[in-house]
Scaffold this motif. Structure first.
Motif, PDB file in Angstrom:
ATOM      1  N   ALA A 140       0.843  -1.198   0.000  1.00  0.00           N
ATOM      2  CA  ALA A 140       0.000   0.000   0.000  1.00  0.00           C
ATOM      3  C   ALA A 140       0.877   1.247   0.000  1.00  0.00           C
ATOM      4  O   ALA A 140       1.948   1.278   0.593  1.00  0.00           O
ATOM      5  N   GLU A 141       0.420   2.266  -0.667  1.00  0.00           N
ATOM      6  CA  GLU A 141       1.154   3.536  -0.758  1.00  0.00           C
ATOM      7  C   GLU A 141       1.207   4.189   0.610  1.00  0.00           C
ATOM      8  O   GLU A 141       0.187   4.390   1.252  1.00  0.00           O
ATOM      9  N   LEU A 142       2.416   4.475   1.059  1.00  0.00           N
ATOM     10  CA  LEU A 142       2.598   5.071   2.370  1.00  0.00           C
ATOM     11  C   LEU A 142       2.678   6.592   2.322  1.00  0.00           C
ATOM     12  O   LEU A 142       2.383   7.263   3.300  1.00  0.00           O
TER      13      LEU A 142
END
Length: 147
Positions: A23-25
């Motif tokens: 997931a994009e942090l």
């Protein structure tokens, strides 16, 4: 067959879990800019000869000539022409200059410009004995400045 079913179920489960593992942090954005400098260029301006329009060498003889040049600019500019009187070193001849048959200067419209322009000259002799026979020359300068 049961093995294949278990393998497919496990694969599907892993595929649903994997995207959350990556997931994009964080994310940032930026704007890239560029400033183009004002620039102009004159091309095609050459030496030119004034030829007799009326008589040649007689009192009040008129000589005329012109050249075409291209002016290219990426912004509005002011164009100015200056020129010396025709001279042979000792004698001078009355000389008039013009840009686009409308004076010694002009301004271009806002925005880009890429057009042909005309520079012309006219010389008028004085009395027959007012100037020596032979070659005469003068320098002209066309200056382009940003508006």
């Amino acid at each position: 067959m049961l093995r294949i079913l278990k393998a497919l179920t496990l694969s599907a489960l892993l595929l649903t879990i994997m995207p959350s593992a990556f997931a994009e942090l964080d994310s940032k954005n930026a704007i890239v800019t560029l400033e183009v400098a004002k620039f102009a260029k004159i091309s095609g301006l050459e030496n030119f000869v004034l030829l007799p329009v009326s008589t040649d060498g007689d009192a009040n003889s008129v000589y005329s000539g012109f050249d075409m040049f291209n002016l290219e600019s990426n912004a509005a500019v002011s164009v100015t022409l200056t020129g010396d009187q025709l001279s042979n070193g000792e004698n001078t001849i009355s000389t008039a200059y013009e840009l686009d048959e409308g004076g010694l200067s002009f301004d271009t419209d806002e925005g880009i410009h890429n057009e042909q322009h005309k520079v012309s000259a006219e010389a008028i002799l004085g009395e027959i004995s007012a100037q020596e026979a032979g070659g005469y020359s003068a320098q002209i300068v066309i200056t382009v400045a940003a508006l």
